[in-house]
Every structure is written in structure tokens, then in C-alpha cells.
Scaffold this motif. Structure first.
Motif, short mmCIF file in Angstrom:
data_model
loop_
_atom_site.label_atom_id
_atom_site.label_comp_id
_atom_site.label_asym_id
_atom_site.label_seq_id
_atom_site.Cartn_x
_atom_site.Cartn_y
_atom_site.Cartn_z
N SER A 165 0.81 -1.22 0.00
CA SER A 165 0.00 0.00 0.00
C SER A 165 0.84 1.27 0.00
O SER A 165 0.29 2.37 -0.06
CB SER A 165 -0.92 0.01 1.23
N THR A 166 2.17 1.12 0.05
CA THR A 166 3.04 2.30 0.07
C THR A 166 4.00 2.29 -1.14
O THR A 166 3.69 2.84 -2.18
CB THR A 166 3.83 2.39 1.39
N ILE A 167 5.13 1.64 -0.99
CA ILE A 167 6.16 1.70 -2.05
C ILE A 167 6.08 0.53 -3.02
O ILE A 167 6.80 0.50 -4.01
CB ILE A 167 7.58 1.77 -1.44
N GLY A 168 5.23 -0.46 -2.75
CA GLY A 168 5.08 -1.57 -3.67
C GLY A 168 5.65 -2.87 -3.11
O GLY A 168 6.61 -2.86 -2.35
N LEU A 169 5.04 -3.97 -3.54
CA LEU A 169 5.45 -5.29 -3.08
C LEU A 169 6.55 -5.83 -3.99
O LEU A 169 6.50 -5.69 -5.20
CB LEU A 169 4.26 -6.25 -3.11
N SER A 170 7.55 -6.45 -3.39
CA SER A 170 8.68 -6.99 -4.15
C SER A 170 9.02 -8.38 -3.63
O SER A 170 8.57 -8.79 -2.55
CB SER A 170 9.90 -6.08 -4.03
N LEU A 171 9.84 -9.09 -4.39
CA LEU A 171 10.30 -10.40 -3.96
C LEU A 171 11.09 -10.30 -2.67
O LEU A 171 10.99 -11.17 -1.79
CB LEU A 171 11.16 -11.04 -5.05
N GLU A 172 11.87 -9.23 -2.51
CA GLU A 172 12.67 -9.04 -1.30
C GLU A 172 11.79 -8.92 -0.06
O GLU A 172 12.12 -9.44 1.01
CB GLU A 172 13.56 -7.81 -1.43
N VAL A 173 10.64 -8.25 -0.19
CA VAL A 173 9.72 -8.11 0.94
C VAL A 173 9.13 -9.47 1.31
O VAL A 173 9.03 -9.82 2.49
CB VAL A 173 8.60 -7.11 0.61
N LEU A 174 8.75 -10.25 0.30
CA LEU A 174 8.21 -11.58 0.56
C LEU A 174 9.25 -12.48 1.22
O LEU A 174 8.94 -13.25 2.14
CB LEU A 174 7.71 -12.21 -0.74
N ILE A 175 10.49 -12.38 0.76
CA ILE A 175 11.57 -13.16 1.36
C ILE A 175 11.77 -12.78 2.82
O ILE A 175 11.87 -13.63 3.71
CB ILE A 175 12.87 -13.00 0.56
N GLY A 176 11.84 -11.47 3.09
CA GLY A 176 12.05 -11.01 4.46
C GLY A 176 10.93 -11.43 5.40
O GLY A 176 11.17 -11.87 6.53
N THR A 177 9.69 -11.30 4.94
CA THR A 177 8.54 -11.70 5.76
C THR A 177 8.55 -13.20 6.03
O THR A 177 8.33 -13.65 7.15
CB THR A 177 7.23 -11.31 5.06
N SER A 178 8.83 -13.99 4.99
CA SER A 178 8.89 -15.44 5.16
C SER A 178 9.97 -15.85 6.13
O SER A 178 9.78 -16.76 6.94
CB SER A 178 9.12 -16.11 3.80
N MET A 179 11.11 -15.17 6.07
CA MET A 179 12.21 -15.49 6.98
C MET A 179 11.83 -15.20 8.43
O MET A 179 12.10 -15.99 9.33
CB MET A 179 13.45 -14.71 6.58
N ALA A 180 11.18 -14.05 8.65
CA ALA A 180 10.79 -13.69 10.02
C ALA A 180 9.76 -14.67 10.58
O ALA A 180 9.86 -15.11 11.73
CB ALA A 180 10.24 -12.27 10.04
N LEU A 181 8.77 -15.03 9.76
CA LEU A 181 7.75 -15.98 10.22
C LEU A 181 8.37 -17.36 10.46
O LEU A 181 7.99 -18.06 11.41
CB LEU A 181 6.62 -16.08 9.19
N ALA A 182 9.31 -17.75 9.61
CA ALA A 182 9.97 -19.04 9.79
C ALA A 182 10.80 -19.06 11.07
O ALA A 182 10.85 -20.07 11.77
CB ALA A 182 10.86 -19.35 8.59
N ALA A 183 11.47 -17.96 11.38
CA ALA A 183 12.26 -17.88 12.60
C ALA A 183 11.38 -18.03 13.84
O ALA A 183 11.71 -18.77 14.78
CB ALA A 183 13.02 -16.55 12.65
N LEU A 184 10.23 -17.36 13.82
CA LEU A 184 9.31 -17.48 14.95
C LEU A 184 8.72 -18.88 15.04
O LEU A 184 8.54 -19.44 16.13
CB LEU A 184 8.20 -16.44 14.81
N GLY A 185 8.41 -19.47 13.88
CA GLY A 185 7.90 -20.84 13.88
C GLY A 185 8.91 -21.85 14.39
O GLY A 185 8.55 -22.83 15.03
#
Length: 419
Positions: free
Chosen positions: A97-117
Motif C-alpha cells: 500500500s506504500t512503495i510496492g510489493l517486491s520479492l525481497e519483501v516476501l523473502i524477508g517476511t517469510s524469513m521472520a515468520l519461519a524464525a518465529l515458527g
């Protein structure tokens, strides 16, 4: 005789925990589908790098958590990770909703969720003996909690199809964030039974704590065999199911089928999830005489079913191919619980709590490494061979592991369960 699940769910605390985990499991499945689909749209075959990064961080956290996780009460650790995960899941929406969605954002989010999991899941699995309270209920509780993942593989894909018509794929992540909050509430209602750390005093060095899971595995030959088989199969499973089915659904190979795209993915993954969940129900009360043969037969069923999916696509006309592929996915799903639930019961009834916590984190690290490897090579496999041949090869490898295990170690685990 009543199914073990009915008796367990009559316990208010266990029922609350399972309900919270079931909602979270469905949210995680919707998140997985959305992440893979969005990544494919943005990066094509390079979408597999989202999962590669995810498993890389899970590997690091699973190994590193041994230095501190046993000193934190499982209840506190799981609630904290759920609350943080709810915030992290919303990050792609902020970028979109701001600067746009990118592969890097998806990678970073997946990494953070995986770390918590990687912090959450070992804490949950190592708490099963505490939740069960008696040795006789361990397998039932283990199966009931495992049903959260199986149920999510059933309901998540079936919900994804209808939801995608009304809810943008990006907002599947919003649903996931809400599901983490429901999970946190369920864990809070369990109470003090999981409120004690596995180790309140530990004089071991950080290096010794980090290596504890490996040391536990080295002491038990049967555990080494089980972990080795599980690690090999997880790499192949992730290639075939985690990435193979989405890539197959997005490929031209299914263009002639009655369902294509997200509809085909929802049907195939949903059929696999249905088998997964029903297999869980059947295994919950099973008491096989030859545990090893029972476990590895599960992998034989899993691998054979997956290998049949592309074969049926190739040899049958479109109007017959789709239902036959769904049946093969359903059959494949039946096999997974036969190995996993028996493996976890073996660990949970044969080890003390501190060793169990360490071994489960070590197994989580091996699992992350296996699926990271599978994800890393899948880009080459999918671009070089195509989705259907890759699924065939991965399924054949799983079936081979199952056939070898059931032949050479039919009594695996029997002695450990008698301890």
C-alpha cells in the motif's frame, strides 16, 4: 470404543489449545498459498528462493535456540512468538500500500515468520507429555495436535479457491495475522501445565547446549535411522508438494484440465490435505506390532501417490485425469501421518523432557536444512525438467525410502516404546 480425539477434546484445556492451533494452521496454509502465488507472479521460477531463505533462517534459529529456549517456559515462548508473528504477517500489506510489493519483501517476511515458527513448534512438541499428563494419552495428544497441520492442508486450499473470488490474495496475510491471535488465546487457556521451563538450572556451556540434540541422536541408533529417513523424505516432499503442486497448477501442462491456476492448486492440495487428515484420524489409535514397518509403509504410500499424479496427467484424457490425480493426492496424504505420529510418539515416550526438547530442535534443524536443499535445487529442476517430471522423481525417491525402511527395519522403535 470412542475415538481418542473425543476423549481428549472433552478436556477443556486441550480443546482450547487445539482450537487455537487449528485456526492458526488454516491461517498459515492460506499464507503459504498466498506467498508462493504472489512470488510466482513477481519472479516466476525464482519464487522458490522465498522458501530457500525461509528454511535457511529456520535452520539457524533451530540450532541456536538450544542456547536459551529450554530456560523459557513453553507457554510464555509460544504466546510471545504468536503475537510477534501477527505483526510480521502484515508487513507485505504495508509495503503493497506504500512503495510496492517486491520479492525481497516476501523473502524477508517469510524469513521472520519461519524464525518465529522455529521457536514455536519445538516448544509445542516437547510439551506434549505435559499436556497429555499420562503416558497412555501421549500418542492421542500427539495425533490431535498434529491434526492442526493436517486440517489446515484440508481446509486451507478449499477455502483459498472461494476466498480468492472475494478477497485479494494479499489479504490472505491479514487472515493469517488474525489466526495468530486466536492461537495465542488458546495457548493462554492451557494454564500452568506448560508454564515450567525444561531446564531451570543448567551448568553446561553454550557450545554443549547447542550440540545437545546431536548428542541425544548419537546415543540412540534407532533415532538416527528415523531422523535420516525423515530428512531425506522432507527434501523430496517439499519439492513435490510444497512447490511442485503450485508450479504444476500454474503450468501449461494442466491447461486442458477442467480446473487450472489457483482452482487446480486448491483441488490438488485440498485432496492431499483430506488424505492427510483422515490418515491422522486412523493413526491416532493405532498400535502396530511392527512399528518400523508401519512407519515406513506410510512413506511408501506417500511416495507412490505423489509419483502417480504426473503419470495420470500424461496417460489419461483430461476429463478423467483430474479426478484420478485428486485420488492419487488423497492416497499420498494418507501415508504422512503413519510415519510422523509414530516418530513423535517414539521420541516423546522414550526420552526425558530436556533431551526431548533438544532432539526436537535438532530434528527441526534437519528438516529446515532438507527443505532448504529441496527449495534450492527446485529452481533448476522446474526450469530444466518441468513440474510434472520433477514431482514424479521426488515421489519415486520417497517411495524408495519407504520400501527400504519397511524391509530392513520392520521392528524399529518397538524396544524404545517398551521403556
Amino acid at each position: 470404543m470412542a475415538h481418542p480425539f473425543l476423549n481428549l477434546l472433552s478436556d477443556r484445556k486441550i480443546g482450547a489449545l487445539w482450537t487455537g492451533l487449528a485456526f492458526s494452521g488454516i491461517g498459515n496454509e492460506l499464507n503459504r498459498i498466498a506467498m508462493v502465488w504472489l512470488a510466482i507472479q513477481i519472479a516466476g521460477a525464482n519464487a522458490s528462493w522465498v522458501a530457500t531463505a525461509q528454511f535457511a533462517i529456520a535452520l539457524v534459529v533451530s540450532l541456536g535456540a538450544s542456547a536459551f529456549a529450554d530456560r523459557i517456559a513453553p507457554r510464555s515462548l509460544m504466546i510471545a512468538t504468536d503475537l510477534l508473528a501477527a505483526l510480521v504477517a502484515l508487513v507485505p500489506l504495508v509495503f503493497a500500500s506504500t512503495i510496492g510489493l517486491s520479492l525481497e519483501v516476501l523473502i524477508g517476511t517469510s524469513m521472520a515468520l519461519a524464525a518465529l515458527g522455529a521457536l514455536f513448534q519445538p516448544a509445542l512438541l516437547s510439551s506434549v507429555p505435559l499436556i497429555a499428563q499420562t503416558r497412555e494419552r501421549v500418542q492421542g495428544v500427539n495425533a490431535l495436535l498434529d491434526a492442526t497441520a493436517r486440517l489446515s492442508r484440508l481446509l486451507g486450499p478449499f477455502l483459498a479457491g472461494p476466498l480468492s473470488a472475494f478477497v485479494p490474495m494479499l489479504h490472505f496475510l491479514t487472515i493469517n495475522a488474525a489466526s495468530f491471535l486466536v492461537s495465542a488465546c488458546g495457548i493462554a487457556l492451557v494454564g500452568k501445565s506448560i508454564g515450567t521451563p525444561a531446564r531451570t538450572q543448567d551448568t553446561a556451556s553454550i557450545r554443549e547446549r547447542l550440540a545437545r540434540g546431536l548428542m541425544v541422536a548419537r546415543k540412540e541408533p534407532e533415532i538416527r535411522i528415523v531422523l535420516a529417513a525423515n530428512t531425506i523424505v522432507l527434501a523430496a516432499w517439499f519439492i513435490a508438494v510444497g512447490l511442485g503442486l503450485p508450479f504444476l497448477a500454474a503450468s501449461a501442462e494442466v491447461a486442458s484440465l477442467p480446473l487450472t491456476g489457483i482452482g487446480a492448486l486448491a483441488a490438488l492440495a485440498g485432496a492431499y490435505g483430506a488424505g492427510d487428515f483422515i490418515g491422522n484420524l486412523l493413526v491416532a489409535g493405532a498400535r502396530p506390532r511392527r512399528v518400523g514397518r508401519f512407519m515406513f509403509t506410510g512413506y511408501l504410500i506417500l511416495g507412490t501417490g505423489l509419483a502417480l499424479v504426473p503419470i495420470l496427467l500424461w496417460i489419461l484424457p483430461p476429463f478423467l485425469a483430474l479426478p484420478a490425480m485428486l485420488l492419487a493426492c488423497f492416497a499420498a496424504g494418507l501415508g504422512g501421518p503413519m510415519f510422523f505420529i509414530s516418530m513423535m510418539t517414539l521420541f516423546q515416550t522414550g526420552l526425558n523432557r530436556p533431551d526431548l526438547s533438544s532432539l526436537i530442535r535438532f530434528r527441526a534443524a534437519l528438516s529446515a536444512a532438507a527443505m532448504m536443499l529441496g527449495s534450492a535445487v527446485s529452481s533448476l529442476l522446474f526450469s530444466g525438467l518441468g513440474a510434472a517430471p520433477t514431482i514424479l522423481a521426488a515421489g519415486a525417491l520417497i517411495a524408495l525410502v519407504g520400501a527400504c525402511g519397511s524391509s530392513f527395519w520392520p521392528d524399529l522403535g518397538t524396544a524404545a516404546q517398551v521403556k
